[in-house]
Design a protein around this motif. Structure first.
Motif, PDB file in Angstrom:
ATOM      1  N   ASP A   1       5.105  -0.807  -2.998  1.00 26.11           N
ATOM      2  CA  ASP A   1       5.078  -1.474  -4.295  1.00 26.11           C
ATOM      3  C   ASP A   1       3.998  -0.938  -5.228  1.00 26.11           C
ATOM      4  N   PHE A   2       2.748  -0.861  -4.756  1.00 25.38           N
ATOM      5  CA  PHE A   2       1.656  -0.460  -5.635  1.00 25.38           C
ATOM      6  C   PHE A   2       1.812   0.981  -6.135  1.00 25.38           C
ATOM      7  N   PRO A   3       2.009   1.968  -5.245  1.00 24.96           N
ATOM      8  CA  PRO A   3       2.176   3.329  -5.758  1.00 24.96           C
ATOM      9  C   PRO A   3       3.462   3.521  -6.552  1.00 24.96           C
ATOM     10  N   TYR A   4       4.521   2.805  -6.197  1.00 21.27           N
ATOM     11  CA  TYR A   4       5.786   2.949  -6.919  1.00 21.27           C
ATOM     12  C   TYR A   4       5.601   2.510  -8.376  1.00 21.27           C
ATOM     13  N   ILE A   5       4.970   1.350  -8.565  1.00 20.41           N
ATOM     14  CA  ILE A   5       4.727   0.874  -9.928  1.00 20.41           C
ATOM     15  C   ILE A   5       3.870   1.875 -10.697  1.00 20.41           C
TER      16      ILE A   5
ATOM     17  N   ASP B   1      -2.422  -6.165   1.432  1.00 18.34           N
ATOM     18  CA  ASP B   1      -1.132  -5.790   1.986  1.00 18.34           C
ATOM     19  C   ASP B   1      -0.927  -6.574   3.274  1.00 18.34           C
ATOM     20  N   THR B   2       0.043  -7.482   3.286  1.00 15.03           N
ATOM     21  CA  THR B   2       0.257  -8.306   4.475  1.00 15.03           C
ATOM     22  C   THR B   2       0.724  -7.482   5.669  1.00 15.03           C
ATOM     23  N   LEU B   3       1.332  -6.331   5.420  1.00 17.75           N
ATOM     24  CA  LEU B   3       1.694  -5.443   6.529  1.00 17.75           C
ATOM     25  C   LEU B   3       0.454  -4.807   7.133  1.00 17.75           C
ATOM     26  N   GLN B   4      -0.451  -4.315   6.294  1.00 15.16           N
ATOM     27  CA  GLN B   4      -1.668  -3.691   6.797  1.00 15.16           C
ATOM     28  C   GLN B   4      -2.523  -4.698   7.563  1.00 15.16           C
TER      29      GLN B   4
ATOM     30  N   GLN C   1       0.816  -1.214   0.000  1.00 17.00           N
ATOM     31  CA  GLN C   1       0.000   0.000   0.000  1.00 17.00           C
ATOM     32  C   GLN C   1       0.846   1.259   0.000  1.00 17.00           C
ATOM     33  N   GLU C   2       2.001   1.220   0.690  1.00 14.15           N
ATOM     34  CA  GLU C   2       2.838   2.410   0.794  1.00 14.15           C
ATOM     35  C   GLU C   2       4.067   2.356  -0.109  1.00 14.15           C
TER      36      GLU C   2
ATOM     37  N   LEU D   1     -10.158  -0.112  -1.917  1.00 14.12           N
ATOM     38  CA  LEU D   1      -9.126  -0.949  -2.515  1.00 14.12           C
ATOM     39  C   LEU D   1      -9.102  -2.366  -1.958  1.00 14.12           C
ATOM     40  N   LYS D   2      -9.840  -2.619  -0.891  1.00 16.87           N
ATOM     41  CA  LYS D   2      -9.677  -3.876  -0.167  1.00 16.87           C
ATOM     42  C   LYS D   2     -10.027  -5.111  -0.995  1.00 16.87           C
TER      43      LYS D   2
END
Length: 240
Positions: free
Chosen positions: A123-127, A158-161, A120-121, A152-153
């Motif tokens: 990989d997704f926004p970076y791509i 996100d395994t961290l979230q 969420q913080e 978005l759920k």
């Protein structure tokens, strides 16, 4: 969410990134100034921006993607197997487009979710950001600018979230959670801090891809643990 989640509908991913240039002194004066401004607001210490340039890869404005590894879980002869493929290319635009093409094919089979650790913080926004920089059209799943977390759920996991349980302050690394849940992580070759050196100085993208692939399996196994399922042994990882 976890109880009803079909693990075979999920594409697990991890990315590896590096600074845009091998060294701070390879930047032109404008980019040096922009980096210095970024560090002034991001880090409270007396270190010069030049010393901190090894962190540039974590920012989409100052870094780029050199590897995306993506994998999925399926049944084979009564066992869970993890199949993973890495996308690498010195041309970042080609790399990301190839991954988007693979996602399109994957989603047409009914697999409609992405999962990453700290996705969420990071990989997704970076791509998504690097895709825009490269003038690429975002697939719907990455077209998330301005979206609320609850919107978005059903698409992004996100395994961290999931581990945070609503605690916004708490960061836990993938390696720590794997140790906590007794998930083997046979990544004894390199760690993330070495990726830029291996890319820029050794030009060994295969070594980076291997490292990235093992991370995707670790994320898949963490989600399996969250669901109370058995993990997938490294021997059951197939590299496409």
């Amino acid at each position: 969410m976890l109880k009803n989640l079909n693990i075979e509908e999920v594409l697990f991913l991890d990315i590896e990134t590096v600074p845009l240039a091998p060294e701070y002194n390879d930047l032109n004066e404008k980019w040096k100034q922009l980096w210095e401004n970024k560090m002034k607001f991001q880090i409270n210490n007396d270190e010069p921006a030049e010393v901190l340039y090894d962190r540039a890869g974590i920012y989409a404005e100052f870094g780029r993607i050199v590897c995306i590894s993506a994998g999925y879980v399926f049944q084979k002869q009564g066992e869970l197997v993890f199949r993973v493929k890495s996308f690498t290319n010195d041309d970042e635009k080609v790399l990301i487009q190839n991954f988007f093409n693979a996602w399109d094919a994957f989603s047409r089979t009914g697999k409609r979710r992405l999962c990453a650790h700290n996705g969420q913080e990071f990989d997704f926004p970076y791509i998504a950001r690097r895709a825009l920089v490269n003038n690429l059209v975002l697939p719907k799943i990455f077209d998330i600018a301005g979206a609320k977390p609850w919107e978005l759920k059903d698409r992004l996991i996100d395994t961290l979230q999931l581990w945070k349980f609503g605690d916004y302050k708490h960061y836990t690394s993938l390696s720590l959670l794997c140790e906590l849940f007794n998930i083997p992580t046979p990544k004894d070759d390199i760690d993330g801090s070495q990726v830029a050196k291996i890319y820029w100085e050794e030009n060994d993208i295969g070594r980076i891809a291997k490292y990235c692939e093992k991370d995707t399996l670790a994320v898949a196994n963490l989600l399996l643990k969250y669901k109370g399922n058995k993990i997938i042994p490294i021997e059951n990882m197939e590299v496409a």
